[in-house]
Design an enzyme around this catalytic site. Structure first.
Site, PDB file in Angstrom:
ATOM      1  N   ASP A 284     -17.190  23.506 -15.229  1.00 39.23           N
ATOM      2  CA  ASP A 284     -16.971  24.915 -15.529  1.00 39.23           C
ATOM      3  C   ASP A 284     -18.338  25.508 -15.915  1.00 39.23           C
ATOM      4  OD1 ASP A 284     -15.927  27.406 -15.927  1.00 39.23           O
ATOM      5  OD2 ASP A 284     -14.290  26.753 -17.214  1.00 39.23           O
TER       6      ASP A 284
HETATM    7  C1  BGC Z   1     -14.132  30.084 -16.414  1.00 37.54           C
HETATM    8  C2  BGC Z   1     -13.686  29.536 -15.075  1.00 37.54           C
HETATM    9  C3  BGC Z   1     -14.306  30.332 -13.965  1.00 37.54           C
HETATM   10  C4  BGC Z   1     -15.800  30.265 -14.100  1.00 37.54           C
HETATM   11  C5  BGC Z   1     -16.556  30.981 -12.995  1.00 37.54           C
HETATM   12  C6  BGC Z   1     -15.627  30.236 -16.497  1.00 37.54           C
HETATM   13  O1  BGC Z   1     -15.996  30.953 -17.623  1.00 37.54           O
HETATM   14  O2  BGC Z   1     -13.667  29.233 -17.436  1.00 37.54           O
HETATM   15  O3  BGC Z   1     -12.273  29.553 -15.001  1.00 37.54           O
HETATM   16  O4  BGC Z   1     -13.869  29.857 -12.723  1.00 37.54           O
HETATM   17  O5  BGC Z   1     -16.154  30.859 -15.347  1.00 37.54           O
HETATM   18  O6  BGC Z   1     -16.444  32.335 -13.087  1.00 37.54           O
END
Ligand code: BGC
Length: 748
Positions: A284
């Protein structure tokens, strides 16, 4: 019903072929693919391999990334949706880098790209995987038309605490419902995968346990045992992997002390070895770097080492692989074979998506597919299946002929941005049809609009203008809830009552004596108990997306009979959280003991029955999981299983009669629950085993049979093995998780 599922399916199938602009053909056999990967890998330098493992967020000029792309230092970009820029990125990779490896372009396409569907929690309320698959296909058609070939969806985190803002992004509390939605979304996003340019790789996230954040506070620690993981939190991921999900994202949380991005047990032992996943694992956003904040690594080099050795293939935005993997390989902390393995996973996804054959997007073709009529129609019928009727004193459906004046009020009545909900980056609010707009178009001259509150958080003492307008109207349609910003990532709440002065608005409306019909648009199940007495009827729409307005008008005026069911338990008060239907059997189940007001002064310590409940709020929720009313009524009768004893490899055949006993045609979401009475470990009081939407005409009665393999009763018990444990079971067939009579059977 206005639109049928089959009609939409046909439309979408036609669209997916038309929009790809080419006939699908195969990408090659598994052996061919592996040979291509071997060939590519053998020509790559270590630095080029590491470059593939690096993901960067775009922004600003293409020129900012040109050199890194040319030097093979970026394997994937996220957050760029301009097809012209995406083509330029690809051109540099394909034509100017040494190896010509195309870029993987990712985006959070969570519940639609431009055409926004209900938030995932609302999608789950349809209990209709085939419709959800259609929506995911549409999202893929729209996103890939602009060059996005990878979505960070579906989110499969089981969520049992509505304080957690990200409950909005998933399918709620139940593993079976979550798994069904997961499979549908994976199929929808990825499409045929046969060199079809509308195929968009799915990314199942967040692996794993993230939804169990302590206190419902985002990013917080979780303490799930391996049994809980295996019986509740992992099954939706396993289902999505089996459905062919190409990629997976690690989660932010640490579980029992180990951050997911450094957890080789879940990433290697479970995901790779047990499930045979050969796709790409991405972190993530900076979750690798955050292992330093967790206190699980000293610096970026340390966490990069831990992450890659735990099984991570791609680093989203920590830049730890790019900066440190070469030296980590040189020092022997990371084996080059581990890097090869990671790059193999990445290249495989790029090959399967056909990016080597078709790296570019047809810029001219992008615009016509966005907000296509068929997409808007599908979004509308999805809302129509998703809206849950929670209460109705008979006022709904409204009869247009007998109404001269309608008061439309509340902060969500005309909130084109907020109606789209969280994670709708690419949805343009100018395309949103709000309830106000839909009702004005449908009943020209009949609608008075007095918002009362301009936004959900607003505070106000008096509502004289709204009350006066209500007195002049035949019916009041109130739209309340939460602004989009109040749910989603990092947007947790400790108080789940209607925010601002919305409850006061409803109370003021009630005082007029006019029928008040309330629709709630929110990212989570709010605690609306105190508002129900002020409403003649209440609909729960979550955040319904672009076409929420027309769909709600269809429901309010009876063109569509509501059929949505709660995908999560609705609490009476936030203090009950977490409260979910499939809790384990306790030693002292609640048996109707005294509440606060009934307790004698100076009552003895042992006078209360000593069972599991709250003195002030009891043991039950406001609405159980699976609940939802209809404009008609359904009766279940003669529920029977075909045998009294089943072998472990048998099949349970369940028959029942379902009758539509009301005045309207309608759809019932039939739910089958079981209880395993005695296990090697304690078992849930009920578990959803099957569900299906059944349409019945008014007066129709049908004998229905479902079959469930006995192997579906398997779970991870004391010895850590998944198996069916023989013994006595009970089974329910009902319209929600709290009603019905149990039917006994035995497994030998
Ligand atoms: C979130 C993810 C997301 C990623 C990319 C993160 O802050 O937890 O779910 O896909 O950002 O935007």
């Amino acid at each position: 019903m206005k639109y049928t599922r089959n009609l939409i399916l046909v439309v979408v199938l036609v669209l997916s072929t038309a929009c790809s602009g080419q006939k699908a053909s195969t990408v090659g056999s598994t052996a061919d693919i592996e040979k291509r990967i071997d060939k590519l890998l053998s020509g790559m330098t270590l630095s080029e391999k590491i470059g593939q493992m690096n993901q960067v967020s775009a922004g600003g000029d293409v020129a900012n990334y040109a050199e890194a792309l040319r030097n093979g230092q970026i394997g994937s970009i996220l957050n760029e949706v301009d097809p012209v820029k995406i083509n330029e990125f690809q051109r540099i990779c394909v034509e100017e880098s040494r190896l010509g490896i195309p870029l993987l372009v990712g985006r959070d396409v969570i519940h639609g790209f431009h055409t926004i569907f209900p938030i995932p929690l609302g999608l789950a309320a349809t209990f209709d995987p085939s419709l959800i698959e259609v929506g995911a296909r549409i999202a893929a058609i729209e996103a890939t038309a602009q060059g996005v070939r990878w979505t960070f969806s579906p989110m499969l985190d089981i969520a049992r605490d509505p304080r957690w803002g990200r409950m909005a992004e998933g399918s709620g509390e139940d593993p079976l419902l979550d798994a069904a939605m997961a499979e549908a979304m994976v199929r929808g996003y990825q499409g045929s995968m046969e060199l079809d340019r509308t195929s968009m790789a799915a990314c199942v996230k967040h692996f794993v346990g993230y939804g169990a954040a302590e206190g419902g506070r985002d990013y917080n620690s979780t303490f799930l045992t391996e049994k809980q993981l295996r019986n509740v939190y992992l099954p939706p991921f396993e289902a999505a992997v089996k459905a062919g999900a190409l990629t997976l994202m690690t989660s932010f949380n640490d579980n029992d002390g180990v951050p997911s991005t450094g957890n080789s047990f879940i990433l290697k032992d479970v995901l790779r070895k047990e499930w045979g996943f050969d796709g790409l694992v991405v972190t993530d956003w900076n979750s690798m770097g955050e292992m330093i904040a967790h206190g699980y690594g000293i610096d970026r080099k340390d966490v990069a080492c831990k992450a890659v050795n735990a099984g991570v293939d791609m680093d989203m935005m920590t830049f730890g692989f790019l900066s440190h993997l070469e030296e980590l390989v040189a020092s022997g902390c990371v084996k080059e074979s581990a890097i090869d393995e990671a790059v193999r996973h990445i290249l495989r996804v790029k090959i399967l998506l056909g990016l080597f054959e078709h790296p570019y997007v047809d810029v001219e073709a992008a615009t016509p597919v966005q907000y296509a009529k068929e997409h808007l129609d599908a979004a509308r019928s999805t809302v129509e299946e998703s809206v849950i009727l929670l209460q109705n004193d008979g006022v709904l459906p409204l009869e247009a002929e007998s109404i001269r004046t309608i008061l439309v009020t509340g902060p969500m009545a005309d909130a084109p941005h907020d109606q789209l909900g969280t994670w709708s980056f690419d949805g343009d609010k100018n395309h949103t049809v709000t309830p106000l707009k839909a009702l004005q178009a449908r009943f020209p001259g009949k609608v008075i609009y007095v918002p009362g509150l301009r936004f959900s958080r607003e505070r106000r003492d008096r509502f004289d203008d709204v009350v006066a307008a209500a007195r002049r109207s035949d019916v009041v349609l109130a739209f309340v809830g939460e602004e989009a910003i109040l749910s989603g990532e990092a947007h947790c709440l400790a108080d789940l009552n209607l925010i601002g002065s919305q409850s006061d608005l409803l109370a003021a409306l009630k005082s007029t004596g006019k029928p008040v019909i309330t629709t709630v648009m929110a990212g989570r199940p709010l605690t609306i108990e105190r508002d129900l007495p002020n409403c003649s009827a209440m609909l729960y729409a979550f955040h319904p997306g672009t076409m929420g307005g027309p769909a709600l008008a269809d429901i309010l005026f009876g063109d569509v009979n509501p059929s949505g069911k709660t995908p999560v338990t609705f609490l009476r008060t936030v203090g009950q959280a977490p409260l979910y239907y499939a809790h384990n059997m306790t030693g002292r189940p609640y048996a109707g003991e005294k509440m606060l007001s009934e307790i004698d002064l100076e009552a003895g310590q042992t006078s209360l029955g000593n069972t599991s409940y709250y003195l002030d709020y009891g043991a039950y929720p406001l609405f159980p999981f699976g609940f939802g009313l209809s404009y008609t009524t359904f009766r279940y009768s003669d529920i029977a299983v075909d045998k009294t004893v089943y072998p472990k490899d048998g099949e349970i055949s369940i028959s029942f009669t379902l009758a539509n006993t009301g005045e309207r045609d309608g759809t019932e979401v039939v739910q089958v629950y079981i209880r395993d009475l005695v296990g090697s470990v304690t078992r849930p009081v009920k578990e959803l085993m099957a569900f299906k939407r059944e349409f019945l005409k008014t007066g129709e009665s049908r004998r229905i049979t479902y079959r469930i393999p006995v192997s579906d009763l398997a779970f991870y018990g004391m010895d850590g093995e998944k198996k069916v444990e023989p013994g006595d079971f009970q089974l329910w067939v009902a319209g929600d998780s709290a009603t019905g009579e149990p039917v006994p059977f035995e497994v030998k």
